[in-house]
Motif scaffolding. Structure first.
Motif, PDB file in Angstrom:
ATOM      1  N   ASN A   3       0.985  -1.313  -0.179  1.00 16.65           N
ATOM      2  CA  ASN A   3       0.018  -0.073  -0.074  1.00 16.65           C
ATOM      3  C   ASN A   3       0.978   1.230   0.063  1.00 16.65           C
ATOM      4  O   ASN A   3       0.494   2.345   0.083  1.00 16.65           O
ATOM      5  N   GLU A  13      -1.469   1.785  -9.587  1.00 15.58           N
ATOM      6  CA  GLU A  13      -1.698   0.281  -9.774  1.00 15.58           C
ATOM      7  C   GLU A  13      -1.839   0.390 -11.589  1.00 15.58           C
ATOM      8  O   GLU A  13      -2.083   1.139 -12.196  1.00 15.58           O
ATOM      9  N   THR A  15      -4.469  -1.151 -13.959  1.00 15.99           N
ATOM     10  CA  THR A  15      -5.703  -1.544 -13.704  1.00 15.99           C
ATOM     11  C   THR A  15      -5.829  -2.839 -15.290  1.00 15.99           C
ATOM     12  O   THR A  15      -5.040  -2.499 -16.307  1.00 15.99           O
ATOM     13  N   ASP A 276      -8.378   4.214  -5.909  1.00 15.43           N
ATOM     14  CA  ASP A 276      -7.353   3.618  -5.219  1.00 15.43           C
ATOM     15  C   ASP A 276      -6.364   4.608  -4.763  1.00 15.43           C
ATOM     16  O   ASP A 276      -5.796   4.569  -3.762  1.00 15.43           O
ATOM     17  N   LYS A 280      -5.013   5.906  -0.842  1.00 17.62           N
ATOM     18  CA  LYS A 280      -3.571   5.819  -0.305  1.00 17.62           C
ATOM     19  C   LYS A 280      -2.895   7.091   0.035  1.00 17.62           C
ATOM     20  O   LYS A 280      -2.075   7.077   0.703  1.00 17.62           O
TER      21      LYS A 280
END
Length: 356
Positions: A3, A13, A15, A276, A280
């Protein structure tokens, strides 16, 4: 699961690509192996990939975009703006809209040649072409490949109108060409300024020019008579929506003759990427921001309706519109962005003036 935020990137990330059968997943056991071996699990490097399209000028059919034609010397953008609507287009090339979008940059080295062929076409009639309608033409790749500068030289050669959208102060490198284009009424620049706070800029747009550099770019361009429209976009409730008045004041004081705005919408894969990212990066306000974005779009993160999708609706969107209206009355009352000159191109189509 890892994370920890990825330094210098917007998306956190990769996807899955909806067009591909398989997706890439970084497993926890692989991350543990890398930790034990002292090796990086991800080198986080940018890769430039040459591609060779047959055309470069794209007709824009969306009725609410504000341009008829655009061209993009680069696909993907290292600026890494987490909210960027262009991320979804990377899936058409077989990549992810997430990290791939800002780490795998597709370079159209033939862009100037393709543009020249288009402008010389007997069927082409002068109409403003925008650099770039999708990804920033002055992103870091431009320092190496100089495709945008080469395209500006083509526009000047054929006396053809061109618009520019950027959030990079690298545009000042080409001030000589911009001044020449402006002598013929062929250029207008749109500089994106999303926040006046560097902290906000760094997390939203990690590899873009700093806010002071963007404001300086507006001032230098304006001082040289080049018309500048400021793009105060996107407005994100709970992140930069409170800055609208201050943003308008800052760009006006630096010479912008107009400004435009959009309310953020998180279409396609961007909804997951943004969610996301904010969980974070700004976990304490993630739910508040996501819920306020949804309130602007009928309860979802995205709205695809032309005319509504970029402006939003509901109470929060109304508040944003009210602040925009006040800002325009206060700082842009007697200012107006000029019309491009489309009258010169016909006589320069062959690359030289006609004798008669």
């Amino acid at each position: 699961m890892n994370n920890s935020p990825i330094k210098g990137r917007g998306a956190q990330e990769n996807t899955p690509n909806k067009f591909l059968q398989y997706s890439y997943e970084t497993r926890d056991d692989f991350l543990e192996f890398c930790r034990l071996e002292g090796e990086p699990a991800d080198k986080n490097k940018t890769q430039y990939i040459p591609i060779f399209p047959k055309t470069i000028v794209n007709e824009v059919t969306s009725p609410d975009v504000g341009m008829m034609y655009s061209m993009n010397p680069y696909q993907g953008c290292e600026h890494g703006c987490v909210y960027c609507y262009a991320r979804n287009s990377h899936e058409y090339w077989g990549y992810s809209a997430g990290l791939d979008f800002e780490r795998k940059i597709l370079v159209k080295k033939d862009a100037p040649k393709l543009l020249e062929a288009k402008l010389k076409s007997t069927s082409w009639k002068a109409s403003t072409i925008v650099l770039s309608g999708n990804t920033d033409c002055y992103q870091p790749a431009e320092e190496e490949f100089k495709l945008t500068r080469a395209c500006l030289e083509v526009f000047l050669k054929y006396r053809h109108p061109v618009g520019i959208i950027t959030k990079n102060a690298l545009i000042l490198r080409d001030l000589d060409l911009l001044k020449e284009l402006n002598n013929y009424g062929l250029i207008g620049v749109n500089v994106s300024v999303t926040s006046l706070r560097e902290e906000t800029r760094r997390i939203l747009e990690p590899r873009t020019a700093s806010i002071p550099k963007r404001l300086k770019a507006i001032k230098v361009l304006s001082d040289n008579g080049i018309p500048v429209n400021a793009m105060l976009a996107p407005i994100i409730p709970g992140i930069n929506s409170h800055e609208i008045i201050d943003l308008a004041k800052a760009v006006s004081e630096n010479g912008a003759v107009s400004f435009a705005f959009t309310v953020v919408r998180l279409n396609g894969a961007i909804g997951g990427i943004f969610t996301d990212w904010i969980r974070k990066t700004l976990p304490d306000r993630a739910d508040k921001v996501l819920n306020q974005i949804k309130e602007c779009h009928g309860g979802t993160l995205n709205d695809s309706r032309f005319g509504v999708r970029s402006k939003g609706e509901g109470k929060i969107a109304t508040q944003i519109h009210d602040m925009v209206r006040l800002a325009k009355q206060k700082y842009f009352k007697d200012k107006k962005f000029p019309v491009f000159n489309t009258e010169l191109h016909a006589q320069y189509k062959t690359g030289q003036l006609s004798l008669f």
